[in-house]
Scaffold this active site. Structure first.
Site, PDB file in Angstrom:
ATOM      1  CD  GLU A 178      -2.653  -4.812   3.504  1.00  0.00           C
ATOM      2  OE1 GLU A 178      -3.172  -5.119   4.278  1.00  0.00           O
ATOM      3  OE2 GLU A 178      -3.038  -3.953   2.514  1.00  0.00           O
TER       4      GLU A 178
ATOM      5  CB  SER B  64      -0.899   0.090   1.333  1.00  0.00           C
ATOM      6  OG  SER B  64      -1.738   1.084   1.300  1.00  0.00           O
ATOM      7  N   GLY B  65       0.660   2.166  -0.932  1.00  0.00           N
ATOM      8  CA  GLY B  65       1.398   3.386  -1.037  1.00  0.00           C
ATOM      9  C   GLY B  65       2.642   3.441  -1.951  1.00  0.00           C
TER      10      GLY B  65
ATOM     11  N   GLY C 200      -0.686  -5.564  -2.625  1.00  0.00           N
ATOM     12  CA  GLY C 200       0.440  -6.159  -2.397  1.00  0.00           C
ATOM     13  C   GLY C 200       0.587  -6.926  -1.070  1.00  0.00           C
TER      14      GLY C 200
ATOM     15  CB  SER D  23      -5.125   3.306   0.558  1.00  0.00           C
ATOM     16  OG  SER D  23      -4.903   2.057   0.712  1.00  0.00           O
ATOM     17  CB  SER D  24      -6.839   0.809  -4.069  1.00  0.00           C
ATOM     18  OG  SER D  24      -6.344   1.996  -5.187  1.00  0.00           O
TER      19      SER D  24
ATOM     20  CB  THR E 287      -3.777   3.608  -7.527  1.00  0.00           C
ATOM     21  OG1 THR E 287      -3.930   2.427  -6.748  1.00  0.00           O
ATOM     22  CG2 THR E 287      -4.840   4.117  -8.217  1.00  0.00           C
TER      23      THR E 287
ATOM     24  CG  ASN F 287      -1.669   5.529  -0.623  1.00  0.00           C
ATOM     25  OD1 ASN F 287      -1.805   6.891  -0.790  1.00  0.00           O
ATOM     26  ND2 ASN F 287      -1.698   4.714  -1.330  1.00  0.00           N
TER      27      ASN F 287
HETATM   28  N1  ATP Z   1       5.162   8.169 -10.332  1.00  0.00           N
HETATM   29  C1  ATP Z   1       4.841   8.813  -9.096  1.00  0.00           C
HETATM   30  N2  ATP Z   1       4.986  10.052  -9.152  1.00  0.00           N
HETATM   31  C2  ATP Z   1       4.740  10.830  -7.986  1.00  0.00           C
HETATM   32  N3  ATP Z   1       4.104  10.439  -7.052  1.00  0.00           N
HETATM   33  C3  ATP Z   1       3.553   9.146  -6.879  1.00  0.00           C
HETATM   34  C4  ATP Z   1       4.164   8.192  -8.022  1.00  0.00           C
HETATM   35  N4  ATP Z   1       3.414   7.109  -7.649  1.00  0.00           N
HETATM   36  C5  ATP Z   1       2.956   7.334  -6.542  1.00  0.00           C
HETATM   37  N5  ATP Z   1       3.047   8.395  -6.089  1.00  0.00           N
HETATM   38  C6  ATP Z   1       2.526   9.254  -4.640  1.00  0.00           C
HETATM   39  O1  ATP Z   1       2.348   8.104  -3.914  1.00  0.00           O
HETATM   40  C7  ATP Z   1       0.834   8.057  -3.565  1.00  0.00           C
HETATM   41  C8  ATP Z   1       0.443   6.641  -3.309  1.00  0.00           C
HETATM   42  O2  ATP Z   1       0.496   6.016  -4.480  1.00  0.00           O
HETATM   43  P1  ATP Z   1      -0.868   5.043  -4.962  1.00  0.00           P
HETATM   44  O3  ATP Z   1      -2.011   5.354  -4.459  1.00  0.00           O
HETATM   45  O4  ATP Z   1      -0.505   4.781  -6.451  1.00  0.00           O
HETATM   46  O5  ATP Z   1      -0.258   3.928  -4.188  1.00  0.00           O
HETATM   47  P2  ATP Z   1      -0.843   2.527  -4.157  1.00  0.00           P
HETATM   48  O6  ATP Z   1       0.227   1.374  -4.255  1.00  0.00           O
HETATM   49  O7  ATP Z   1      -2.173   2.427  -5.064  1.00  0.00           O
HETATM   50  O8  ATP Z   1      -1.401   2.137  -2.720  1.00  0.00           O
HETATM   51  P3  ATP Z   1      -2.711   1.295  -2.364  1.00  0.00           P
HETATM   52  O9  ATP Z   1      -2.274  -0.235  -2.367  1.00  0.00           O
HETATM   53  O10 ATP Z   1      -2.918   1.862  -0.890  1.00  0.00           O
HETATM   54  O11 ATP Z   1      -3.845   1.795  -3.260  1.00  0.00           O
HETATM   55  C9  ATP Z   1       0.282   8.885  -4.667  1.00  0.00           C
HETATM   56  O12 ATP Z   1      -1.169   9.502  -4.099  1.00  0.00           O
HETATM   57  C10 ATP Z   1       1.175   9.772  -4.846  1.00  0.00           C
HETATM   58  O13 ATP Z   1       1.129  10.996  -3.904  1.00  0.00           O
END
Ligand code: ATP
Length: 889
Positions: free
Chosen positions: A386, A107-108, A384, A160-161, A112, A157
């Site tokens: 956890e 997560s984070g 991923g 977070s999805s 996404t 996050n």
């Molecule tokens: N390529 C990137 N460039 C800039 N910031 C990023 C990038 N990827 C992620 N982030 C930052 O990290 C934060 C978390 O990313 P994201 O929501 O995609 O995580 P995730 O892996 O989907 O988490 P979850 O599993 O909780 O949904 C985003 O809100 C953004 O601020």
């Protein structure tokens, strides 16, 4: 990749397969860190992309960047999500097959964001028509809607999805995106009723309260303040600095209209969202019998209105349970705890099913109606591995999902490797790797696996509890090498496991699960009478979600774990039929801080993302492989036989080349279309030689280029000079010709004038005559007689005879006048005397003529007087006289 082989000292290697010590986790981390510190967040392991969340905006997602990666060979540019996306797209277009991109990480870590960036890449770079623009918009705008309902702020996050997502983008034969389909997995329903400290409920609740206009809130019976709602304040952070709920609300509202939601749909949808908030505020109290009652009917009235259910029936359903005893149905009152449980169960059920309805609704708007064959690229954005402080049923499901996906990755990578070797005619060398099938079996095996045991406990009659489930586990899988409980553990491990815990040794590491709540969460039961109420709802969405047929079905619904297992099986089936690409996202630190590389945290993720395992599989055979043409193209300058051009087949060229460089037989293998290099050091040595050679070539090229430039410049100047000369000569010739023409005309006129000169003045002779006149007069001017004695006169042309005569007369007269004016009085007397003397002596005196010019002299004047007198005398007497006179004019 080749591009950055050059910069490898500063930025590390772009592909982990080129690490010398590919089994060392430290070397892996060092390379990752080196690159991360240079803002190079992407690195390959073969075709797998490792991405480290930068937690800051990087200038690498512009349209220019997208265009840069479009249609370019995978290895030619630095690693990027766009390269992965483009590669999948190109292969899909050329081979007309299906693909998926699996994005995983904790997560984070940026999953996404990565999937959104890939979607944007396709939206910008794929060909499309105006008609398809709407599909593209819907694909893009499905994200904010799903995020509003499926994402929440967690400790790890802010966005977070809380569900797994698989999205197929469908392309037609021209490669235009024409539709899509989304599958969602295991939404975290428990969040609707409970959030940990520092976390929030799903975004949509806050967005509605913050952004919804006054009339809407009034219609829903809501107040703007989130503090008023029990379901929103458990985490004590309704307001989050990084989230703009008001703005997000606007985006979601706009998205609804694009994704084809009717006003009725939207009304019903927000009716449900508001109902959940009202449900959370229902409080139960105990009556004198210990039964739950609802004292304040305000909330329930709103729910009854918004869900279109009968008020008293709803009230009864929330405080009673229908029990079937033999063929009779008996209503049994609930105690307060059970009533709260029932309330939360309704809230979770309606939210969870509404989310599924939402996904279906989006799917119908993304669906492509035409039946021609489509190819797809699937984007799998899934939770991923956890490992929390307390791991519950959700973590169990999530980690099981990761085990399955890891297995898929290993199998597919191995398969791909083996297939490539076979295709290339290279002997397959078995690769040692850890096969996590054993763990997957432990979880999913029929009758023997943990899920089956859990289901059995949930379904069996009698008093099943989480502890009885744990005992069953010990009994049935207690001897499994990857399963431990406190009872089964050795002395040392026992301390770290509680009596209600069981531990699984996942491929990524150990995870201890707390069995408390497993049964309840797996059952996910909603009392039948509550279900009945919802099935009769007038809210269209609720009616779609709770079908009456469900009530007639006497079979117990599948448990959550089984549903999840089945959906995972079908997902794996979907994925197995497609060509894979992988993106592994890494979270660099826990504080969402840019530039901070937490070694411990990352080492942990490298492990559980299976990166070392994947690298080992990729490196077990050969570190580097390239098509002969590409290899030859890059390194041909290292061998005189292949430089500058090799005219034979590329494979032979490569053979000559590596012989010349001096590759040892154990360092490489030649396949049908590719060269396989076993060790990175062989490639680096070649690369270094190429670098050196390149400098030589560059200076040669520079010199040649400069020469060429000089020549070109000279040629240009020369051409310009020639042109100038030609122009100048032309101009001169034209001037000359003009002059000649003019001269001819003049001569012609002159001759004509000469021929006609005798005629009276007419156009034919006019100019000639004027010229002759002019010439004559000009000449005359220079030959005018200078004194009265000069009798000369320029012979005039016949046409000027008369004029000449007149001029002559005028001239003589003028000369005479001038002469006369110049004569002094004394002289005049002298002349008069001379005239007299002349009259006297002309013809009578010898030497008269010679004396005419002689002036008189004073002495002689006397004499003259005497002479005159004498002459008079002589004339009277007839004598002769001959004096000598001075000359005078
Ligand atoms: N390529 C990137 N460039 C800039 N910031 C990023 C990038 N990827 C992620 N982030 C930052 O990290 C934060 C978390 O990313 P994201 O929501 O995609 O995580 P995730 O892996 O989907 O988490 P979850 O599993 O909780 O949904 C985003 O809100 C953004 O601020």
């Amino acid at each position: 990749m080749e591009g950055a082989l050059i910069a490898r000292d500063r930025v590390g290697v772009q592909d982990f397969v080129l690490l010398d010590s590919h089994t060392s986790e430290t070397a892996f981390l060092n390379n990752l860190r080196k690159r991360y510190q240079e803002n190079l967040i992407y690195t390959y392991i073969g075709t797998l992309l490792v991405s480290v969340n930068p937690y800051k905006e990087l200038d690498i997602y512009t349209v220019t960047q997208m265009q840069l990666y479009r249609g370019v060979n995978f290895f030619e540019l630095p690693p990027h999500l766009y390269a992965i996306a483009d590669n999948a797209y190109r292969v899909m277009c050329s081979e007309y097959n299906n693909h998926f991109i699996l994005i995983s990480g904790e997560s984070g870590a940026g999953k996404t964001e990565a999937s959104k960036k890939i979607l944007q890449y396709y939206a910008v770079t794929c060909p499309t028509t105006e008609q398809l623009q709407i599909v593209r918009d819907r694909l893009l705008l499905s994200n904010p809607v799903l995020e509003a309902f499926g994402n929440a702020k967690t400790l790890r996050n802010d966005n977070s999805s809380r569900f797994g997502k698989y999205m197929d983008i469908q392309f037609d034969f021209k490669g235009e995106p024409v539709g899509g389909h989304i599958l969602s997995y295991l939404i975290e329903k428990s969040r609707v009723v409970h959030q940990n400290h520092g976390e929030r409920n799903f975004h949509i609740f806050y967005q509605l309260l913050e952004g919804g206009d006054k009339d809407l809130l009034c219609w829903l019976g809501l107040e703007r303040n989130p503090q008023k709602y029990a379901y929103l304040i458990q985490g004590r952070c309704a307001k989050v600095f990084s989230i703009n709920d008001k703005n997000d609300w606007k985006i979601v509202r706009k998205a609804f209209s694009i994704i084809d939601f009717t006003e009725k749909d939207i009304e019903h949808l927000f009716g449900i969202v508001a109902s959940v908030l009202h449900l959370g505020n229902i409080q139960f109290e105990e009556d004198s019998n210990g039964h739950a009652i609802i004292r304040d009917g305000t909330q329930i009235k709103w729910i009854s209105k918004l869900l279109g259910v009968h008020l008293s029936i709803l009230q009864e359903a929330l405080t009673h349970r229908k029990i079937e005893a033999r063929s009779e149905e008996v209503l049994s009152p609930l105690n307060v705890d059970l009533a709260f449980y029932a309330r939360d169960a309704v809230a979770k059920a309606i939210y969870g099913r509404t989310f599924t309805w939402l996904v279906n609704k989006i799917n119908s708007s993304l669906a492509n109606k035409d039946s021609t064959r489509k190819t797809v690229i699937g984007l799998l954005d899934i939770y991923g591995f956890e490992v929390l402080d307390t791991n519950s049923f959700e973590q169990f499901c999530i980690n099981y999902c990761n085990e399955k996906l890891q297995q898929l990755l290993i199998e597919m990578t191995l398969k791909a490797e083996q297939e490539e070797y076979e295709l290339e005619g290279i002997e397959w060398e078995p690769i040692p790797y850890f096969n996590n099938k054993i763990i997957c079996d432990l979880v999913e095996q029929k009758h023997k696996g943990i899920i089956s045991i859990l289901d059995e406990e949930c379904l069996r009659p009698g008093e099943a509890t989480d502890l009885s489930f744990l005992e069953k586990l010990e009994e049935k899988v207690g001897d499994h090498a990857h399963f431990v409980t406190r009872k089964l553990a050795d002395q040392k491990t026992r301390k770290s496991i509680d009596w209600v815990d069981f531990r699984l040794l996942h491929y990524a590491g150990e995870v201890t699960y707390c069995a408390v709540g497993f049964l309840e969460k797996n059952n996910d039961l909603l009392y039948r009478n509550l279900k009945e109420v919802l099935c009769n709802s007038k809210n269209g969405i609720i009616r779609d979600c709770f079908l009456l047929s469900e009530l007639d079905n006497r079979r117990r619904p599948e448990t959550v774990a089984t549903q999840f297992k089945n959906s995972l099986m079908s997902l794996i089936e979907i994925l197995m039929s497609k060509e894979p690409s992988y993106v592994r996202c890494i979270k660099p630190n826990e504080n969402k801080e840019p530039g901070k590389f937490d070694d411990y945290l990352i080492r942990h993720q490298v492990k559980y993302l299976g990166l070392m395992e994947h690298l080992r599989v990729r490196r077990a055979g050969f570190a580097y492989r390239r098509k002969y043409e590409l290899f030859l193209q890059r390194y041909k300058s290292l061998c005189p036989a292949t430089w500058p051009h090799w005219h034979g087949p590329a494979a032979e060229g490569v053979e000559r080349l590596i012989k010349h460089i001096g590759y040892k037989p154990e360092e490489y293998k030649l396949g049908r279309t590719k060269i396989f290099i076993r060790f990175p050091k062989t490639l680096f040595a070649t690369e270094d030689a190429f670098e050196f050679r390149k400098h030589l070539l560059v200076s040669r090229l520079q010199a040649k280029y400069k020469g060429c430039l000089g020549k070109r410049e000279y040629k240009k100047k020369r051409e310009a000079a020639i042109k100038l000369e030609a122009c100048w000569r032309g101009a001169l010739a034209r001037k000359e010709a003009k002059k000649r023409t003019w001269a001819v005309q003049i001569i012609r006129k002159f001759i004509n004038g000469f021929i006609n000169r005798k005629k009276p003045l007419c156009p034919e002779n006019m100019e000639f005559v004027r010229l002759v006149q002019y010439n004559y007069l000009m000449k005359l001017r220079d030959h005018i007689p200078k004194n009265v004695l000069d009798k000369s006169w320029l012979q005039p042309p016949s046409i000027l005879e008369e004029t000449s005569e007149m001029l002559q007369k005028i001239c003589i007269r003028s000369l005479v006048r001038k002469y006369c004016r110049g004569v002094t009085a004394e002289r005049k007397v002298q002349l008069q005397q001379k005239v007299v003397a002349s009259a006297i002596f002309r013809g009578k005196k010898e030497g008269y003529l010679q004396s005419i010019n002689q002036p008189f002299m004073d002495t002689r004047l006397m004499t003259l007087n005497v002479a005159i007198n004498l002459a008079r005398l002589c004339s009277q007497t007839g004598g002769t006289w001959n004096p000598s006179w001075d000359r005078d004019p």
